[in-house]
Enzyme design. Structure first.
Site, PDB file in Angstrom:
ATOM      1  N   GLU A   1      37.657  39.779  48.809  1.00 54.01           N
ATOM      2  CA  GLU A   1      38.203  39.036  49.951  1.00 54.01           C
ATOM      3  C   GLU A   1      37.150  38.129  50.615  1.00 54.01           C
ATOM      4  O   GLU A   1      37.274  37.809  51.801  1.00 54.01           O
ATOM      5  CB  GLU A   1      38.796  40.003  50.973  1.00 54.01           C
TER       6      GLU A   1
ATOM      7  N   HIS B   1      35.834  41.648  58.852  1.00 50.79           N
ATOM      8  CA  HIS B   1      37.134  42.071  58.335  1.00 50.79           C
ATOM      9  C   HIS B   1      37.096  43.580  58.111  1.00 50.79           C
ATOM     10  O   HIS B   1      36.308  44.068  57.298  1.00 50.79           O
ATOM     11  CB  HIS B   1      37.463  41.341  57.035  1.00 50.79           C
TER      12      HIS B   1
ATOM     13  N   HIS C   1      39.645  47.515  58.560  1.00 50.48           N
ATOM     14  CA  HIS C   1      40.990  48.087  58.463  1.00 50.48           C
ATOM     15  C   HIS C   1      41.154  49.216  59.482  1.00 50.48           C
ATOM     16  O   HIS C   1      41.252  50.376  59.093  1.00 50.48           O
ATOM     17  CB  HIS C   1      41.230  48.626  57.058  1.00 50.48           C
TER      18      HIS C   1
ATOM     19  N   HIS D   1      47.388  45.973  56.757  1.00 49.06           N
ATOM     20  CA  HIS D   1      46.094  45.682  56.148  1.00 49.06           C
ATOM     21  C   HIS D   1      44.957  45.926  57.143  1.00 49.06           C
ATOM     22  O   HIS D   1      44.220  46.898  57.009  1.00 49.06           O
ATOM     23  CB  HIS D   1      46.126  44.228  55.644  1.00 49.06           C
TER      24      HIS D   1
HETATM   25 ZN   LIG Z   1      40.973  43.899  53.550  1.00 43.83          ZN
END
Ligand SMILES: [Zn+2]
Length: 252
Positions: free
Chosen positions: A83, A102, A104, A170
């Site tokens: 990603e 980023h 979760h 996500h």
């Molecule tokens: Zn992710």
């Protein structure tokens, strides 16, 4: 310490702090930072040799260009995150952003899967969280991996000029002036979700009044002050970050 070494140290530390604060699941998540004055970034690598977000070491922080390609060789057993385009496309589009995160966080993910709004339910309890709630983080309405430049551009369009976005089923992405600010925004967003969740268990959460929102604006603005140099946190962010570093056994 060179700026490069400093950035690697700060990214690895931020990964450990946020991993210890349980803002992500095990291995999944990464933080990046722009190398000032270049089109290159540092980012947490993934791969069979990785330790997991909570145990990230400096040698797991790798240098890539804005196409997501490694600049130098890649350490054995590591690769760029699939990603990576979350980072490269936001940093390409937003000169105001020096760091992208980023992760979760499970409590925030629950809000994305139920379509439950993150209401501005507190003020002085945490002006940072209030500021995030009032900004109304947009939702990227898909739970796929952001593993192409095109998906990275779609996510970048969703986040627009804001500091955070939610990703259905996500996680979250935050975009900020410094690594530490990206971390503090993620922590504020997680706290906002946690209190919204608990308030719904106890009763019906009520948003605070417009007058209260207006009165909190100076405190919200103070938290958004930048540091002395590009990529450096402002004094309020630095102090809050130092607390989380100490809480999780890190030096700051
Ligand atoms: Zn992710």
């Amino acid at each position: 310490m060179s700026i490069e070494d400093s950035l690697r140290t700060r990214i690895a530390r931020a990964c450990r702090v946020l991993g210890a604060m349980e803002l992500t699941r095990a291995l999944r998540g990464h933080i990046s930072a722009r190398i000032p004055g270049t089109n290159r970034i540092f980012v947490r690598a993934r791969g069979p040799a990785e330790q997991g977000v909570r145990f990230t070491t400096e040698d797991e922080i790798v240098e890539v260009d804005l196409d997501g390609k490694p600049v130098a060789g890649m350490p054995k057993g590591l690769r760029t995150p699939s990603e990576i385009y979350i980072h490269t496309e936001i940093l390409r589009a937003r000169p105001d952003v020096n760091a992208v995160l980023h992760l979760h966080p499970p409590t925030v993910v629950l809000f994305t899967v139920t379509g439950t709004p993150l209401l501005p339910i507190y003020g002085a309890y945490d002006p940072q969280g209030l500021g995030i709630a009032l900004e109304e983080p947009p939702l990227f309405d898909s739970s796929v991996l952001i593993n192409t430049p095109e998906l990275g551009r779609q996510l970048t369009a969703v986040i627009g000029g804001k500091r955070a976005c939610l990703m259905r089923g996500h996680g979250i992405t935050t975009a900020a002036g410094s690594i530490e600010e990206a971390g503090v925004i993620a922590l504020g967003l997680n706290e906002l979700a946690t209190l919204n969740y608990q308030a719904r268990l106890l009763g019906t959460p009520q948003p605070i009044s417009q007058a209260d929102r207006d009165a909190l604006q100076p405190a919200i603005k103070r938290l958004a002050e930048n540091g002395a140099a590009p990529g450096e946190p402002g004094p309020s962010i630095a102090a809050e970050w130092r607390y989380y570093c100490r809480l999780t056994g890190e030096s700051a």
